[in-house]
Design an enzyme around this catalytic site. Structure first.
Site, PDB file in Angstrom:
ATOM      1  N   ASN A   1      -5.863  12.231   1.073  1.00 30.05           N
ATOM      2  CA  ASN A   1      -4.912  11.408   1.827  1.00 30.05           C
ATOM      3  C   ASN A   1      -5.710  10.570   2.822  1.00 30.05           C
ATOM      4  O   ASN A   1      -6.930  10.702   2.946  1.00 30.05           O
ATOM      5  CB  ASN A   1      -3.869  12.277   2.524  1.00 30.05           C
ATOM      6  CG  ASN A   1      -2.738  11.447   3.105  1.00 30.05           C
ATOM      7  OD1 ASN A   1      -2.172  10.589   2.414  1.00 30.05           O
ATOM      8  ND2 ASN A   1      -2.422  11.646   4.360  1.00 30.05           N
TER       9      ASN A   1
ATOM     10  N   ARG B   1       0.872  -1.170   0.000  1.00 26.80           N
ATOM     11  CA  ARG B   1       0.000   0.000   0.000  1.00 26.80           C
ATOM     12  C   ARG B   1       0.910   1.221   0.000  1.00 26.80           C
ATOM     13  O   ARG B   1       2.131   1.099  -0.012  1.00 26.80           O
ATOM     14  CB  ARG B   1      -1.016  -0.011   1.155  1.00 26.80           C
ATOM     15  CG  ARG B   1      -0.694  -0.778   2.396  1.00 26.80           C
ATOM     16  CD  ARG B   1       0.406  -0.185   3.210  1.00 26.80           C
ATOM     17  NE  ARG B   1       0.198   1.252   3.414  1.00 26.80           N
ATOM     18  CZ  ARG B   1       1.129   2.124   3.728  1.00 26.80           C
ATOM     19  NH1 ARG B   1       2.401   1.716   3.868  1.00 26.80           N
ATOM     20  NH2 ARG B   1       0.885   3.393   3.898  1.00 26.80           N
ATOM     21  N   GLY B   2       0.284   2.411   0.022  1.00 29.37           N
ATOM     22  CA  GLY B   2       1.078   3.639  -0.096  1.00 29.37           C
ATOM     23  C   GLY B   2       1.139   3.999  -1.576  1.00 29.37           C
ATOM     24  O   GLY B   2       1.556   3.162  -2.402  1.00 29.37           O
ATOM     25  N   ALA B   3       0.748   5.234  -1.899  1.00 30.31           N
ATOM     26  CA  ALA B   3       0.544   5.597  -3.307  1.00 30.31           C
ATOM     27  C   ALA B   3       1.746   5.288  -4.219  1.00 30.31           C
ATOM     28  O   ALA B   3       1.583   4.583  -5.228  1.00 30.31           O
ATOM     29  CB  ALA B   3       0.135   7.064  -3.393  1.00 30.31           C
TER      30      ALA B   3
ATOM     31  N   GLN C   1      -1.914   1.750   9.998  1.00 32.96           N
ATOM     32  CA  GLN C   1      -0.624   1.961   9.303  1.00 32.96           C
ATOM     33  C   GLN C   1       0.343   2.748  10.183  1.00 32.96           C
ATOM     34  O   GLN C   1       1.557   2.636  10.043  1.00 32.96           O
ATOM     35  CB  GLN C   1      -0.838   2.725   7.982  1.00 32.96           C
ATOM     36  CG  GLN C   1      -1.520   1.937   6.896  1.00 32.96           C
ATOM     37  CD  GLN C   1      -3.002   2.220   6.868  1.00 32.96           C
ATOM     38  OE1 GLN C   1      -3.614   2.472   7.893  1.00 32.96           O
ATOM     39  NE2 GLN C   1      -3.608   2.139   5.696  1.00 32.96           N
TER      40      GLN C   1
ATOM     41  N   ARG D   1      -7.046   0.077  -6.842  1.00 31.78           N
ATOM     42  CA  ARG D   1      -7.288   1.128  -5.841  1.00 31.78           C
ATOM     43  C   ARG D   1      -7.482   2.455  -6.584  1.00 31.78           C
ATOM     44  O   ARG D   1      -6.575   2.902  -7.293  1.00 31.78           O
ATOM     45  CB  ARG D   1      -6.121   1.193  -4.840  1.00 31.78           C
ATOM     46  CG  ARG D   1      -6.004  -0.128  -4.071  1.00 31.78           C
ATOM     47  CD  ARG D   1      -5.392  -0.014  -2.718  1.00 31.78           C
ATOM     48  NE  ARG D   1      -6.058   0.851  -1.790  1.00 31.78           N
ATOM     49  CZ  ARG D   1      -5.463   1.311  -0.676  1.00 31.78           C
ATOM     50  NH1 ARG D   1      -4.222   0.979  -0.416  1.00 31.78           N
ATOM     51  NH2 ARG D   1      -6.117   2.089   0.161  1.00 31.78           N
TER      52      ARG D   1
ATOM     53  N   ASP E   1      -2.339  10.960  -1.640  1.00 25.88           N
ATOM     54  CA  ASP E   1      -2.664   9.965  -2.673  1.00 25.88           C
ATOM     55  C   ASP E   1      -2.996  10.622  -4.003  1.00 25.88           C
ATOM     56  O   ASP E   1      -2.871  10.012  -5.057  1.00 25.88           O
ATOM     57  CB  ASP E   1      -3.820   9.085  -2.223  1.00 25.88           C
ATOM     58  CG  ASP E   1      -3.298   8.017  -1.289  1.00 25.88           C
ATOM     59  OD1 ASP E   1      -3.023   8.351  -0.119  1.00 25.88           O
ATOM     60  OD2 ASP E   1      -3.101   6.877  -1.739  1.00 25.88           O
TER      61      ASP E   1
HETATM   62  O1  MRU Z   1      -4.487   2.986   2.271  1.00 24.22           O
HETATM   63  P1  MRU Z   1      -3.010   3.258   2.179  1.00 24.22           P
HETATM   64  O2  MRU Z   1      -2.226   2.672   3.291  1.00 24.22           O
HETATM   65  O3  MRU Z   1      -2.459   2.928   0.823  1.00 24.22           O
HETATM   66  O4  MRU Z   1      -2.917   4.839   2.341  1.00 24.22           O
HETATM   67  C1  MRU Z   1      -1.665   5.445   2.326  1.00 24.22           C
HETATM   68  C2  MRU Z   1      -1.730   6.916   2.503  1.00 24.22           C
HETATM   69  O5  MRU Z   1      -2.767   7.507   2.661  1.00 24.22           O
HETATM   70  C3  MRU Z   1      -0.419   7.643   2.368  1.00 24.22           C
HETATM   71  O6  MRU Z   1      -0.429   8.796   3.159  1.00 24.22           O
HETATM   72  C4  MRU Z   1      -0.203   8.039   0.903  1.00 24.22           C
HETATM   73  O7  MRU Z   1      -0.434   6.961   0.063  1.00 24.22           O
HETATM   74  C5  MRU Z   1       1.158   8.549   0.681  1.00 24.22           C
HETATM   75  S1  MRU Z   1       2.387   7.304   0.841  1.00 24.22           S
HETATM   76  C6  MRU Z   1       3.885   8.060   0.547  1.00 24.22           C
END
Ligand code: MRU
Length: 339
Positions: free
Chosen positions: A248, A48-50, A197, A89, A238
């Site tokens: 986000n 996960r994480g953009a 997270q 996603r 995101d």
């Molecule tokens: O649902 P996730 O864990 O993918 O969400 C992640 C976030 O909201 C982060 O803040 C975002 O993706 C930036 S990661 C550098």
């Protein structure tokens, strides 16, 4: 395996993803062999994480096409893979940026290269994006540390570190850079329900790096701000619209609004690939809604009365005028934004 790289590629061309659902109690690497495996892993939050979603998706395309035996088959598999990955996603625009990058690379070389070389080119796309992300994270870290000089008590939300980008991270990359410069006294980590997270992944990274932190519940910022315990809030993104409105992890908007009320610096850190220049404002950002079970259960254990209903927006939207600065690898943008 040493360290905590979220993706491991072996010389034998085997791909492994660190199962982030299991961290910090278990460091389990899952092997992914097909594009379908990768789609499932992204949907189910193994990764996960953009930015990391984007890099993983690029490798997913490679897994989808690597067995092609003709150029026609290659093209067919490429389109199918991109279609499957693009449905995983919806909010993280880096996913679509990465898929676009692969598609454009192939479009450029399709007529010029034989099949074998096209397959190699596709494989290289994931590595190129990963390397670029590492450099971008370092630049974001330096710009952010410069902008936030003197601010030693930082609050952050979700996980924006190595586990979210494959590099040092964005918001967390700034914190790591500030720590190296001797500028961090304490990091307050929002636990970040429902997936935790913050409590699981950000705390894991901070512990690994030896950075002092305290985990707080997601509803703590008001109390901490009132007590004067926080100098700045740094979060990731995101998707950022042309006017700076930002999607986000759910909870970010509340943090931004409360920061404004208390005069606390609120900063968004993200690579330029998170900026969606095709959309004007937050009204056009698709917000993912995830399973109700994530809210009704904690770590798989039902905590709400059976048959309770729930609403689970995975992200929220923050107006640009609540964001003091947006930091990318190109530098520090300050409100008003015009991307
Ligand atoms: O649902 P996730 O864990 O993918 O969400 C992640 C976030 O909201 C982060 O803040 C975002 O993706 C930036 S990661 C550098």
């Amino acid at each position: 395996m040493d360290g905590y790289s979220p993706i491991v590629v072996k010389d034998s061309d085997e791909f492994f993803l660190l199962d982030q659902r299991k961290l910090p109690s278990e460091k389990l690497y899952l092997r992914v062999d097909t594009v379908e495996d990768v789609c499932k892993a992204i949907k189910e939050m193994v990764v996960r994480g953009a930015p990391l979603i984007g890099i993983t998706a690029a490798f997913g395309v490679y897994l989808g096409i690597r067995d092609a035996e003709s150029k026609d088959e290659f093209l067919n598999k490429l389109n199918k893979s991109i279609k499957c990955l693009s449905k995983t996603r919806p909010t993280a625009v880096n996913l679509f940026f990465a898929l676009d990058y692969v598609k454009k690379t192939i479009d450029e070389f399709f007529e010029l290269l034989p099949l074998e070389k096209l397959i190699k080119k596709t494989r290289a796309c994931g590595f190129n994006l990963w390397e670029e992300q590492k450099a971008q994270d370092r630049a974001i870290g330096e710009f952010g540390a410069g902008f936030l000089k003197g601010k030693k008590r930082i609050l952050t939300h979700c996980n924006t570190g190595t586990l979210a980008t494959g590099g040092i991270g964005t918001a967390l990359g700034i914190i790591k850079t500030m720590f190296k410069n001797g500028e961090i006294e304490i990091v307050y980590v929002d636990e970040t329900r429902p997936y935790l997270q913050g409590a699981r992944l950000t705390a894991f990274e901070l512990k690994e790096e030896g950075i002092p932190y305290k985990i707080i519940t997601d509803n703590s910022c008001g109390m901490l701000f009132r007590k004067g315990l926080v100098d700045a809030v740094i979060v990731g993104a995101d998707r950022i619209a042309r006017n700076g409105d930002t999607a986000n992890k759910i909870g970010t908007y509340c943090l931004a609004a409360m920061s404004k009320r208390h005069g606390i610096t609120f900063v968004v850190a993200a690579p330029e690939s998170t900026i969606d220049r095709n959309i004007e404002s937050l009204n056009e950002i698709p917000v993912e809604e995830r399973s109700k079970d994530e809210v009704l259960k904690i770590a798989g254990i039902q905590v709400a009365p059976k048959e309770s209903d729930a609403l689970n927006f995975s992200f929220d939207l923050t107006d640009a005028n609540l964001i003091d600065a947006i930091i990318t690898e190109k530098g520090v943008y300050q409100y008003p934004y015009e991307f």
